[in-house]
Scaffold this active site. Structure first.
Site, PDB file in Angstrom:
ATOM      1  N   GLU A   1      11.810 -12.317   0.520  1.00 11.83           N
ATOM      2  CA  GLU A   1      11.995 -11.527   1.735  1.00 11.83           C
ATOM      3  C   GLU A   1      12.439 -12.455   2.864  1.00 11.83           C
ATOM      4  OE1 GLU A   1       9.593  -8.287   4.470  1.00 11.83           O
ATOM      5  OE2 GLU A   1       8.545 -10.119   3.885  1.00 11.83           O
ATOM      6  N   TRP A   2      13.615 -12.172   3.416  1.00 13.81           N
ATOM      7  CA  TRP A   2      14.063 -12.937   4.582  1.00 13.81           C
ATOM      8  C   TRP A   2      13.516 -12.265   5.831  1.00 13.81           C
ATOM      9  CZ3 TRP A   2      19.766 -13.606   6.639  1.00 13.81           C
ATOM     10  CH2 TRP A   2      19.769 -14.566   7.669  1.00 13.81           C
ATOM     11  N   ARG A   3      12.552 -12.918   6.468  1.00 10.82           N
ATOM     12  CA  ARG A   3      12.021 -12.445   7.740  1.00 10.82           C
ATOM     13  C   ARG A   3      12.916 -12.998   8.850  1.00 10.82           C
ATOM     14  NH1 ARG A   3       6.760 -10.926   8.733  1.00 10.82           N
ATOM     15  NH2 ARG A   3       7.470 -11.127  10.896  1.00 10.82           N
TER      16      ARG A   3
ATOM     17  N   ARG B   1      11.186  -7.820  11.535  1.00  7.40           N
ATOM     18  CA  ARG B   1       9.930  -7.233  11.963  1.00  7.40           C
ATOM     19  C   ARG B   1       9.862  -7.316  13.489  1.00  7.40           C
ATOM     20  NH1 ARG B   1       8.878  -4.464   9.369  1.00  7.40           N
ATOM     21  NH2 ARG B   1       8.082  -5.464   7.486  1.00  7.40           N
TER      22      ARG B   1
ATOM     23  N   GLU C   1       5.315  -4.602  15.901  1.00  7.50           N
ATOM     24  CA  GLU C   1       4.694  -4.443  14.585  1.00  7.50           C
ATOM     25  C   GLU C   1       4.388  -5.801  13.950  1.00  7.50           C
ATOM     26  OE1 GLU C   1       5.664  -1.435  11.930  1.00  7.50           O
ATOM     27  OE2 GLU C   1       6.187   0.030  13.469  1.00  7.50           O
TER      28      GLU C   1
ATOM     29  N   HIS D   1       3.308  -0.748  10.361  1.00  9.51           N
ATOM     30  CA  HIS D   1       2.278  -1.793  10.432  1.00  9.51           C
ATOM     31  C   HIS D   1       1.355  -1.537  11.611  1.00  9.51           C
ATOM     32  CE1 HIS D   1       5.732  -3.416   8.288  1.00  9.51           C
ATOM     33  NE2 HIS D   1       4.919  -4.260   7.702  1.00  9.51           N
TER      34      HIS D   1
ATOM     35  N   LYS E   1       6.104   1.904   2.890  1.00  6.72           N
ATOM     36  CA  LYS E   1       5.213   0.747   3.010  1.00  6.72           C
ATOM     37  C   LYS E   1       4.268   0.940   4.196  1.00  6.72           C
ATOM     38  CE  LYS E   1       4.986  -4.192   4.072  1.00  6.72           C
ATOM     39  NZ  LYS E   1       5.690  -5.346   4.666  1.00  6.72           N
TER      40      LYS E   1
ATOM     41  N   ARG F   1      -4.447  -6.639  -2.135  1.00 11.70           N
ATOM     42  CA  ARG F   1      -3.281  -7.430  -2.549  1.00 11.70           C
ATOM     43  C   ARG F   1      -3.292  -7.738  -4.046  1.00 11.70           C
ATOM     44  NH1 ARG F   1      -0.466  -9.387   1.853  1.00 11.70           N
ATOM     45  NH2 ARG F   1      -1.525  -9.270   3.868  1.00 11.70           N
TER      46      ARG F   1
ATOM     47  N   SER G   1       3.219 -14.971   6.454  1.00 13.10           N
ATOM     48  CA  SER G   1       3.874 -14.137   7.471  1.00 13.10           C
ATOM     49  C   SER G   1       2.980 -12.991   7.930  1.00 13.10           C
ATOM     50  CB  SER G   1       5.197 -13.579   6.925  1.00 13.10           C
ATOM     51  OG  SER G   1       4.953 -12.724   5.829  1.00 13.10           O
TER      52      SER G   1
ATOM     53  N   GLN H   1      -2.537 -13.152   3.424  1.00 13.74           N
ATOM     54  CA  GLN H   1      -1.656 -13.457   2.288  1.00 13.74           C
ATOM     55  C   GLN H   1      -2.229 -14.615   1.478  1.00 13.74           C
ATOM     56  OE1 GLN H   1       2.343 -14.209   3.575  1.00 13.74           O
ATOM     57  NE2 GLN H   1       2.854 -12.055   3.801  1.00 13.74           N
TER      58      GLN H   1
END
Length: 243
Positions: A38-40, A74, A78, A136, A163, A206, A225, A229
């Site tokens: 995932e490219w944030r 993002r 959020e 979120h 999501k 998770r 991120s 996590q």
């Protein structure tokens, strides 16, 4: 890659602010176990320079090869790092989708009204890109029925992957998130869903995706991120151990 069947897929965000940081992060990703990147891009210093975005995206795709890529801006409201106008947000996502170098785009449900979201989803689909519609909440966990209703709405707006990520204050909040996930999977199934209870309290969400129905879980490479996590390599092994 088939989402929504078997072991949840592990997505790993990369969060470099400069081109060289990004390339180093992706090269490191190739040394660990994961399923999606995932490219944030909200971390990227040059996010508002479309030419630079497109240029580095080509390099990202070349390094990743066939690994599926999620493209995510993002917003600050959020939990993201930057704020941009809605107009640029729309332009950014449509432009990168047209390059053919991404596989999934994240659109925040709060970006605009239903018509705006639906039009964006339709256009992204025309480029062959799948769409996550996300929400979120870093302050609380809504009641179970509200979580289910929000995910159903995301499906109605055309999401390939609804999501939800929420912050629990107690164990009941985590149970509400897991129960909502199970209800979506068994009673409202149109698409796979992604659900996350954040922070240390929500870590169980998770790793319990195969039991309750969350199709993707997010792990960290070097920098997390979002709160809670786990390291991606450990998460990948743990999911298989549970299986």
């Amino acid at each position: 890659m088939k989402l929504g069947e078997g072991i949840p897929k592990v997505a790993v965000p990369f969060v470099g602010s400069e081109d060289e940081d990004i390339k180093k992060e992706i090269s490191y990703l190739k040394t660990i176990n994961f399923d999606l990147a995932e490219w944030r891009i909200d971390y990227y210093e040059y996010v508002e320079n479309m030419e630079k975005v497109q240029k580095i995206l080509v390099q990202i795709r070349n390094i990743l090869g066939d690994i599926p890529l999620i493209f995510t801006f993002r917003t600050a409201k959020e939990g993201g790092k930057k704020e941009i106008t809605t107009e640029y947000y729309e332009k950014l996502e449509r432009t990168v989708a047209a390059t053919g170098n991404i596989d999934i785009v994240d659109i925040e449900l709060s970006t605009g009204n239903d018509e705006f979201i639906r039009e964006m989803v339709d256009e992204l689909h025309r480029y062959g890109v799948k769409v996550i519609i996300s929400s979120h909440d870093f302050q609380k966990t809504p009641e179970k029925d509200e979580l289910v209703s929000k995910m159903c709405k995301m499906q109605e707006l055309g999401a390939d992957l609804p999501k939800i990520a929420v912050m629990p204050s107690d164990a009941q909040d985590v149970l509400n998130l897991l129960t909502a996930t199970e209800e979506m999977t068994y009673y409202h199934y149109k698409t796979p869903v992604i659900t996350i209870s954040m922070g240390a309290l929500g870590i169980i969400s998770r790793i319990a995706g195969e039991t309750f129905g969350s199709a993707v879980t997010f792990g960290s490479a070097r920098t997390a991120s979002a709160p809670g996590q786990l390291k991606a390599d450990e998460l990948y092994k743990l999911l298989r151990f549970i299986r």
